[in-house]
Structures are given as structure tokens and as C-alpha cells.
Design a protein around this motif. Sequence first.
Motif, PDB file in Angstrom:
ATOM      1  N   GLN A 106       0.823  -1.203   0.000  1.00 59.49           N
ATOM      2  CA  GLN A 106       0.000   0.000   0.000  1.00 59.49           C
ATOM      3  C   GLN A 106       0.858   1.254   0.000  1.00 59.49           C
ATOM      4  OE1 GLN A 106      -3.620  -0.506   0.150  1.00 59.49           O
ATOM      5  NE2 GLN A 106      -3.414   1.506  -0.832  1.00 59.49           N
ATOM      6  N   GLN A 107       1.872   1.275   0.850  1.00 64.02           N
ATOM      7  CA  GLN A 107       2.715   2.455   0.940  1.00 64.02           C
ATOM      8  C   GLN A 107       3.448   2.726  -0.366  1.00 64.02           C
ATOM      9  OE1 GLN A 107       5.595   2.339   4.113  1.00 64.02           O
ATOM     10  NE2 GLN A 107       6.355   4.393   3.701  1.00 64.02           N
ATOM     11  N   THR A 108       3.978   1.677  -0.984  1.00 66.06           N
ATOM     12  CA  THR A 108       4.744   1.854  -2.216  1.00 66.06           C
ATOM     13  C   THR A 108       3.861   2.303  -3.366  1.00 66.06           C
ATOM     14  OG1 THR A 108       6.188   0.059  -1.457  1.00 66.06           O
ATOM     15  CG2 THR A 108       6.468   0.797  -3.716  1.00 66.06           C
ATOM     16  N   PHE A 109       2.689   1.685  -3.502  1.00 68.09           N
ATOM     17  CA  PHE A 109       1.790   2.075  -4.583  1.00 68.09           C
ATOM     18  C   PHE A 109       1.170   3.449  -4.339  1.00 68.09           C
ATOM     19  CE2 PHE A 109       2.259  -1.973  -6.540  1.00 68.09           C
ATOM     20  CZ  PHE A 109       1.804  -1.819  -7.843  1.00 68.09           C
ATOM     21  N   ASP A 110       0.862   3.774  -3.083  1.00 68.14           N
ATOM     22  CA  ASP A 110       0.309   5.098  -2.803  1.00 68.14           C
ATOM     23  C   ASP A 110       1.300   6.188  -3.169  1.00 68.14           C
ATOM     24  OD1 ASP A 110      -2.087   4.099  -1.941  1.00 68.14           O
ATOM     25  OD2 ASP A 110      -1.806   4.611   0.167  1.00 68.14           O
ATOM     26  N   THR A 111       2.560   5.996  -2.808  1.00 68.64           N
ATOM     27  CA  THR A 111       3.577   7.015  -3.079  1.00 68.64           C
ATOM     28  C   THR A 111       3.910   7.106  -4.558  1.00 68.64           C
ATOM     29  OG1 THR A 111       4.547   6.690  -0.891  1.00 68.64           O
ATOM     30  CG2 THR A 111       5.932   7.754  -2.552  1.00 68.64           C
TER      31      THR A 111
END
Length: 250
Positions: A106-111
Motif C-alpha cells: 500500500q505504501q509503495t503504490f500510494d507514493t
Amino acid sequence: MPSRFQDKVVVVTGGTSGIGLATAEAFAAEGASVFITGRRQDALDAAVRRIGGRITGVRGDMAKLADIDRLYDAVQQKHAQIDVVFANAGGGAFAPLGAITEEHYQQTFDTNVKGVLFTVQKALPLLRDGAAIVLTGSTTGSSGTPAFSVYSATKAAVRNFARNWILDLKDRRIRVNTISPGVTETPGLNELFGGGDQAAGTRDYLAGLIPAGRVGQPEEIARAVLFLASDEASFVNGVELFADGGQVQI
């Protein structure tokens, strides 16, 4: 060199270190009014002091839509239009298949994906017709890297944004291109490789795999970004420009 960006308005996300900082400096040196973003106020303040000139720092996390809105509100307070958007903010960490968590995904795709998408989409009302958009991709979007699949997938997505957005924006003559750096000497790279001697050893190993025989410097990537954003690249649209010393060509 002529000031290709004299009196142009440029937005650089993730502009407090590494490639983003070097690119913001290069735009400012060629006469642009530059807006940079960063998540940490101390780093943002340091970058603004270093760049000087017509530079504005806006604290924000580009994975948060409210922060993107605040960025463009800050631009509108000074300018009616934007000439260049360099959607550069991003990051990632190693996680092998079998150890990938939902949080990591989630963090990688959100950023890297959500942030790029909405940085560009929310800029559209301010972008002048004929403007330029440059997205930061990566060589990992084209070649495999152990334990880096989630990050690599985000960069493949970014590259495909460019392919599609040039069709969505063709009536406005807005060009969209992707810069894909290889291994580049940045604080983020040092952190990714664990810092200190471990990072130096990994960097030296990777340099041996690059036909140019060394890793890249942020200023070298910045020069490629400025080319893509300039009128010199007026017929360059939808491309992925590798600035990697030949790494993905072999």
C-alpha cells in the motif's frame, strides 16, 4: 547556455534531495520559478536555502490528495499557469516475494502510483496548453531486481501512464515523457543499501555491471529531465529515456 526556462513556472515533487533537488536547482539556474515539495520541513528549508532564487518550498506528502491541493494552491497564489511538472516524488524498500506485507504494498503504490497520478491530474487546470510533464520511472520497470518486485511494478505503471496520457492530452499539446534513471548516487540509494560500507560495496558491485563503468550522478539525470521538459524535445512525446549508463541495454 541560454536560459531555456526563463520566467517559466516549474513544479518538482520530491525536491529536497537527490535527483529532485538537482533538477530543481537546474531549473532555477535557467531562470524558472520553481516549486518543490518534501515531507520534512527541515529538509525542505535546507533545499530552499541551497537553491536560492525564485524557489518556493511546500511541505507535503504526494500520496495525500489534500497535500497536493495545498501545493497547487501555493502555485496559484503567485502564478496563473504552470509550464512544467516533474512528478518525481517516490520511494521503495526491498521485500522478497513471500515476505511482502499489505502495508509495504500500500505504501509503495500510494507514493509511486497514486501520488504521480493525482499530482498530474490536479495540475491539469493550471497547466498551459503545450506544457511538459516528466515522470520519474526506473530501470527496474524494465528489468528484474531481486526482492524489489513491488517497487518495480509501480515504476512499470508510471511508464505506462505516459503512454496513455499523451492520448488524453493530445488536444492540449501537452507532452508526457518518462525519465528512467539507473543506479544513481543519492541519499535514498545509500539508505536503501543499508548505509556505510555495505552501501559502498553494493554500489561498487553494481557499477561493475554498468557499461559506463560507474553509477550516475543526480546532475546527470537532471540534465536529461530538462531536455525532456524543454522546447528542444518538442517532438519527443511518450518516450522512456533511460539515463542509466547503458544498464538496461545489455
